[in-house]
Design a protein around this motif. Sequence first.
Motif, PDB file in Angstrom:
ATOM      1  N   ILE A 159       9.122   0.125  -2.354  1.00  0.00           N
ATOM      2  CA  ILE A 159       9.539   0.357  -3.735  1.00  0.00           C
ATOM      3  C   ILE A 159      10.313   1.661  -3.845  1.00  0.00           C
ATOM      4  O   ILE A 159       9.829   2.718  -3.417  1.00  0.00           O
ATOM      5  N   ASN A 160      11.526   1.568  -4.407  1.00  0.00           N
ATOM      6  CA  ASN A 160      12.364   2.740  -4.699  1.00  0.00           C
ATOM      7  C   ASN A 160      12.535   3.649  -3.482  1.00  0.00           C
ATOM      8  O   ASN A 160      12.206   4.836  -3.515  1.00  0.00           O
ATOM      9  N   ASN A 161      13.023   3.024  -2.416  1.00  0.00           N
ATOM     10  CA  ASN A 161      13.340   3.770  -1.180  1.00  0.00           C
ATOM     11  C   ASN A 161      12.119   4.533  -0.678  1.00  0.00           C
ATOM     12  O   ASN A 161      12.173   5.732  -0.417  1.00  0.00           O
ATOM     13  N   HIS A 162      11.019   3.806  -0.554  1.00  0.00           N
ATOM     14  CA  HIS A 162       9.773   4.309   0.019  1.00  0.00           C
ATOM     15  C   HIS A 162       9.062   5.351  -0.850  1.00  0.00           C
ATOM     16  O   HIS A 162       8.223   6.111  -0.346  1.00  0.00           O
ATOM     17  N   THR A 163       9.376   5.354  -2.149  1.00  0.00           N
ATOM     18  CA  THR A 163       8.556   6.156  -3.061  1.00  0.00           C
ATOM     19  C   THR A 163       7.121   5.654  -3.011  1.00  0.00           C
ATOM     20  O   THR A 163       6.164   6.430  -3.075  1.00  0.00           O
ATOM     21  N   LYS A 164       7.000   4.336  -2.845  1.00  0.00           N
ATOM     22  CA  LYS A 164       5.688   3.726  -2.687  1.00  0.00           C
ATOM     23  C   LYS A 164       5.848   2.485  -1.820  1.00  0.00           C
ATOM     24  O   LYS A 164       6.742   1.667  -2.054  1.00  0.00           O
ATOM     25  N   ASP A 165       5.004   2.360  -0.792  1.00  0.00           N
ATOM     26  CA  ASP A 165       4.998   1.174   0.069  1.00  0.00           C
ATOM     27  C   ASP A 165       3.672   0.447  -0.104  1.00  0.00           C
ATOM     28  O   ASP A 165       2.599   1.066  -0.054  1.00  0.00           O
ATOM     29  N   LEU A 166       3.758  -0.866  -0.320  1.00  0.00           N
ATOM     30  CA  LEU A 166       2.559  -1.680  -0.497  1.00  0.00           C
ATOM     31  C   LEU A 166       2.464  -2.700   0.625  1.00  0.00           C
ATOM     32  O   LEU A 166       3.467  -3.327   0.988  1.00  0.00           O
ATOM     33  N   THR A 167       1.294  -2.881   1.174  1.00  0.00           N
ATOM     34  CA  THR A 167       1.052  -3.958   2.134  1.00  0.00           C
ATOM     35  C   THR A 167       0.281  -5.050   1.405  1.00  0.00           C
ATOM     36  O   THR A 167      -0.826  -4.827   0.915  1.00  0.00           O
ATOM     37  N   VAL A 168       0.889  -6.230   1.294  1.00  0.00           N
ATOM     38  CA  VAL A 168       0.302  -7.326   0.518  1.00  0.00           C
ATOM     39  C   VAL A 168       0.286  -8.603   1.348  1.00  0.00           C
ATOM     40  O   VAL A 168       0.980  -8.715   2.355  1.00  0.00           O
ATOM     41  N   LYS A 169      -0.495  -9.549   0.901  1.00  0.00           N
ATOM     42  CA  LYS A 169      -0.531 -10.861   1.546  1.00  0.00           C
ATOM     43  C   LYS A 169       0.700 -11.640   1.132  1.00  0.00           C
ATOM     44  O   LYS A 169       1.015 -11.750  -0.054  1.00  0.00           O
ATOM     45  N   GLY A 170       1.429 -12.169   2.102  1.00  0.00           N
ATOM     46  CA  GLY A 170       2.671 -12.872   1.816  1.00  0.00           C
ATOM     47  C   GLY A 170       2.463 -14.230   1.164  1.00  0.00           C
ATOM     48  O   GLY A 170       1.403 -14.848   1.305  1.00  0.00           O
ATOM     49  N   GLY A 171       3.488 -14.684   0.449  1.00  0.00           N
ATOM     50  CA  GLY A 171       3.466 -16.017  -0.132  1.00  0.00           C
ATOM     51  C   GLY A 171       3.344 -16.058  -1.637  1.00  0.00           C
ATOM     52  O   GLY A 171       3.636 -17.080  -2.258  1.00  0.00           O
ATOM     53  N   ALA A 172       2.926 -14.963  -2.270  1.00  0.00           N
ATOM     54  CA  ALA A 172       2.740 -14.937  -3.725  1.00  0.00           C
ATOM     55  C   ALA A 172       4.011 -14.446  -4.403  1.00  0.00           C
ATOM     56  O   ALA A 172       4.833 -13.747  -3.793  1.00  0.00           O
ATOM     57  N   PRO A 173       4.201 -14.773  -5.692  1.00  0.00           N
ATOM     58  CA  PRO A 173       5.339 -14.203  -6.416  1.00  0.00           C
ATOM     59  C   PRO A 173       5.261 -12.678  -6.447  1.00  0.00           C
ATOM     60  O   PRO A 173       4.175 -12.102  -6.467  1.00  0.00           O
ATOM     61  N   ASN A 199       2.702 -22.149   5.711  1.00  0.00           N
ATOM     62  CA  ASN A 199       3.150 -21.071   4.817  1.00  0.00           C
ATOM     63  C   ASN A 199       2.258 -19.834   4.903  1.00  0.00           C
ATOM     64  O   ASN A 199       2.092 -19.118   3.924  1.00  0.00           O
ATOM     65  N   ASN A 200       1.696 -19.598   6.068  1.00  0.00           N
ATOM     66  CA  ASN A 200       0.911 -18.390   6.265  1.00  0.00           C
ATOM     67  C   ASN A 200       1.852 -17.260   6.687  1.00  0.00           C
ATOM     68  O   ASN A 200       2.242 -17.146   7.836  1.00  0.00           O
ATOM     69  N   TYR A 201       2.233 -16.440   5.706  1.00  0.00           N
ATOM     70  CA  TYR A 201       3.216 -15.397   5.965  1.00  0.00           C
ATOM     71  C   TYR A 201       2.587 -14.096   6.437  1.00  0.00           C
ATOM     72  O   TYR A 201       3.302 -13.128   6.721  1.00  0.00           O
ATOM     73  N   GLY A 202       1.268 -14.062   6.503  1.00  0.00           N
ATOM     74  CA  GLY A 202       0.597 -12.857   6.947  1.00  0.00           C
ATOM     75  C   GLY A 202       0.778 -11.714   5.963  1.00  0.00           C
ATOM     76  O   GLY A 202       1.032 -11.918   4.776  1.00  0.00           O
TER      77      GLY A 202
END
Length: 389
Positions: free
Chosen positions: A39-53, A30-33
Amino acid sequence: METFIVAPLIVGGVVAALGLLISILDGIVNNYGEVVVNINNHTKDLTVKGGAPLLRSLSQEKIFIPSACGGKGSCGACKAVINSDVGPLLPTETPYMSEEEKAGNVRLACQVKVKKDIDIEIPEELFNVREYNAVVESTRVMTYDIVELYLKLDQPVKFKAGMYMQLVIPSYKAKKKGDMSFKGTTMRAYSISSPPSDNQSAEFLVRAMPDGRGIATSYVHHHLEPGMHIQTIGPFGDFYLQENDTTMICIGGGSGMAPFRSILRHMKESNMMDREVWYFFGCRDYPDIYYLAEMRALEKEWPNFHCIFALSDQELHEPEEWDESVFGPRSAIIKGRIDHVVARYMKEEISPDSGFEAYLCGGPMMIKGCTIVLLEQGVSQDNIYYDEF
């Protein structure tokens, strides 16, 4: 004898090894990288670690979606539109979704895991939600089960009268036998009872659970003391004062006093006292009454403000001493169920000439009963606002 000692040790060792192996495999499988949350059509883009709620992934990036239960899936508050394929609705989500929401790709952020790039929509105002570090300025016992909590914030908060914030509850241990303990971190939502003008502070009314086992209420009632630190997040909510000229029908009970106290104080400070307000507050018995003197003083300053306390118990315990100069006449306390009292006043006392707007804050049964009355008395469903807990 040695067999009885060695066997459990062997079994324990095997179980521990299996647990470690499962943990390692879970990390590999389950290592999703890293994944991107659009968010809202690229009003804000977040890079996060996959697998969390999704709820946790957003909060770690300081974007807070309301969650009265702290992400346990039991409040249905953390709704977001998800335009990516994240699988079907879960059984934990469906009880909180209308047919329209299901068709509109609405999901609970605490139940959806971010396993790949995902496109979501959230209300723009959530970008203004902040995390505040607060110091407990005071706690005051209002009734046998309600405490007034007053916090000093580390930065100003901007909110509309009637909105709420979330208290972050940390781990705590029972002080004595029979008390509650809690391990972990969670959040609970409470309406702000202070006016928006007091923007460096936040005041709340916290009612204890009937069995004394509420995680947040036990912490506030039995552990929080002046000088202690606590985090709060907000503001949230769409239950707030609508500024127009209609007659306001406000109905509350218990800790449902909080948003109305904020609204009334704001209206007085903002010189909105030309507007007619009828405030009905439902209690079981005399010990449940609080802020009565404050409401009576407000009636004297604000001729268009009327406050009615309604007591529903069949057998009431009237106090032996009653200072009419502070509390007004005993006759100002009405006996009867809150929905019946509201119905009587709307039929006999309150003019419909200016139209009506209704605000209800309390438990589901009270809200249901009073809504029926309001609709019967001609209040439009579109002009009824709820804060249910």
